[in-house]
Design a protein around this motif. Structure first.
Motif, short mmCIF file in Angstrom:
data_model
loop_
_atom_site.label_atom_id
_atom_site.label_comp_id
_atom_site.label_asym_id
_atom_site.label_seq_id
_atom_site.Cartn_x
_atom_site.Cartn_y
_atom_site.Cartn_z
N ASN A 100 0.77 -1.24 0.00
CA ASN A 100 0.00 0.00 0.00
C ASN A 100 0.80 1.29 0.00
O ASN A 100 0.21 2.36 -0.17
N ASP A 101 2.11 1.26 0.18
CA ASP A 101 2.84 2.53 0.09
C ASP A 101 4.29 2.28 -0.30
O ASP A 101 4.92 1.31 0.16
N VAL A 102 4.82 3.15 -1.18
CA VAL A 102 6.22 3.08 -1.58
C VAL A 102 6.69 4.49 -1.94
O VAL A 102 5.96 5.26 -2.55
N GLY A 148 0.92 4.06 5.59
CA GLY A 148 1.89 4.99 5.03
C GLY A 148 3.24 4.85 5.71
O GLY A 148 3.34 4.40 6.86
N ILE A 149 4.30 5.24 4.99
CA ILE A 149 5.65 5.15 5.53
C ILE A 149 6.51 6.22 4.87
O ILE A 149 6.31 6.58 3.71
N GLU A 150 7.45 6.76 5.65
CA GLU A 150 8.38 7.78 5.14
C GLU A 150 9.75 7.55 5.76
O GLU A 150 9.86 7.12 6.92
N VAL A 159 6.15 5.25 10.41
CA VAL A 159 5.02 4.55 9.81
C VAL A 159 3.72 5.15 10.35
O VAL A 159 3.67 5.70 11.44
N ALA A 160 2.67 5.05 9.54
CA ALA A 160 1.33 5.50 9.94
C ALA A 160 0.42 4.29 10.00
O ALA A 160 0.23 3.60 9.00
N ALA A 161 -0.14 4.03 11.19
CA ALA A 161 -0.97 2.84 11.41
C ALA A 161 -2.42 3.25 11.62
O ALA A 161 -2.77 3.90 12.61
N VAL A 199 2.34 9.72 6.11
CA VAL A 199 3.34 10.61 6.71
C VAL A 199 4.21 11.18 5.60
O VAL A 199 4.46 10.52 4.58
N LEU A 200 4.69 12.42 5.79
CA LEU A 200 5.46 13.11 4.76
C LEU A 200 6.47 14.04 5.40
O LEU A 200 6.10 14.90 6.22
N TRP A 201 7.74 13.89 5.05
CA TRP A 201 8.78 14.80 5.55
C TRP A 201 8.77 16.09 4.75
O TRP A 201 8.61 16.08 3.52
#
Length: 356
Positions: A100-102, A148-150, A159-161, A199-201
């Motif tokens: 689901n996220d890359v 999500g992951i950043e 990570v976003a759980a 999540v986003l830096w």
């Protein structure tokens, strides 16, 4: 006799020179071919901007496609953890699935100029790009619902759980000391965020954004929170309500050409957030681009193009997928074109931009 010896010596020297030249030429040809042989993804190169990075839940692979090519048949790059890439067959590979996220990022912390950070099922990974060799991985319980992951510039990750409807897990973001050597690379801290999805830096403000039931802004490793690279910490700076738009956030992304803005998607639509005003801009996204249940949003830098993937009723693999990625005029919201993979079940399709 002298003349004869001179001729022999001349031809002997020419023979050596010819052999050396032939060997050098052959080595040059081998060197040209070597990179292609070393890459597990033959067509992959270092990411510039921008292919479209997708998460294909039909085959549990991360795939990147070129939006300039109208027919998406063979991906330019793909990734799935394997034992050949260094992933553990017992403790890691069984956790992979429902990708689901890359994201691909410029990062040389591990001696590789670029890395990917990805999540599928119950496994989050950091791997070298483009080869996919394992750098770091960690698993989660079945009810975590990682969406999500950043990766941060120093090599740590977040990570976003979101949790799952069947369990009580999730509802947090978690920061890991993934930059550290084993066994210290799993130090982590949890911060509550209901239905955390992404999540986003943000290098322009040196902060982390996260979206779920609210849009949150966090400081990273400051004197106030006592965080270090080996024991990373976040501090909540602001929490912005979604009540002025629609609830339940799905994705956040940079806005091409304006570092003061973020693109945000929720269950109900697509929106633009002003960082300086701390508010959503009314009517910023119009036309066909304004629609509900957009799972992924991004922009193609310098092209005035917005990229979206949304929950398509025509994708029957599950209840939230799509078999195409859509492109819109960023300024007007007018539909431009779609790119389709008929056998795919994309959850997200986003600009494969290595820059934060």
């Amino acid at each position: 006799m002298k003349t004869s010896n001179a001729k022999i010596m001349f031809f002997f020297c020419c023979s050596i020179l010819f052999s050396a030249c032939k060997k050098e030429s052959g080595q040059q040809e081998a060197d040209k071919e070597a990179p292609a042989k070393k890459q597990s993804n033959a067509n992959a190169t270092l990411a510039t901007c921008c292919w479209i990075g997708t998460t294909n839940q039909a085959n549990d692979r991360m795939e990147a496609y070129d939006p300039a090519v109208s027919s998406w048949t063979i991906p330019k790059w793909s990734f799935k953890p394997t034992t050949a890439l260094g992933f553990n067959a017992t403790s890691e590979l069984p956790l992979w699935g429902d990708v689901n996220d890359v994201k691909v990022r410029n990062n040389n912390h591990w001696g590789s100029t670029q890395v990917i950070v990805a999540h599928g099922g119950r496994l989050s990974v950091i791997a070298k790009y483009p080869g996919g060799q394992r750098i770091w991985a960690t698993g989660f319980p079945t009810d975590a619902g990682i969406h999500g992951i950043e990766i941060l510039p120093d090599g740590n990750c977040v990570v976003a759980a979101a949790g799952t409807s069947a369990g009580t897990g999730g509802n947090y973001i978690r920061i890991y000391s993934s930059s550290q050597a084993a066994p210290n690379q799993y130090v982590n801290t949890i911060y509550p965020l209901t239905s955390a999805h992404q999540v986003l830096w943000d290098p322009s403000q040196n902060c982390l954004w996260a979206i779920g039931a609210t849009l949150n802004k966090y400081a990273y490793n400051t004197a106030a929170n006592g965080g270090t690279v080996s024991n990373p910490k976040l501090s909540l700076l602001m929490s912005y309500s979604l009540s002025t738009i629609t609830p339940w956030g799905h994705d956040i992304a940079t806005y091409d050409g304006d570092t003061n803005k973020l693109l945000v998607t929720t269950n109900g639509g697509v929106y633009v957030f002003s960082k300086s005003a701390g508010a959503f801009i009314p009517g910023a996204i119009t036309g066909a681009a304004q629609r509900a249940f957009v799972n992924a949003v991004s922009t193609l830098p310098g092209q005035n193009i917005m990229v979206q993937t949304y929950k398509d009723p025509g994708c029957t693999f599950n209840g939230w997928c799509a078999n195409h990625v859509d492109f819109y005029n960023l300024a007007t919201g007018a539909f431009l074109y779609s790119r389709t993979v008929s056998t795919a079940a994309f959850y997200r399709g986003k600009s494969f931009d290595p820059n934060y």
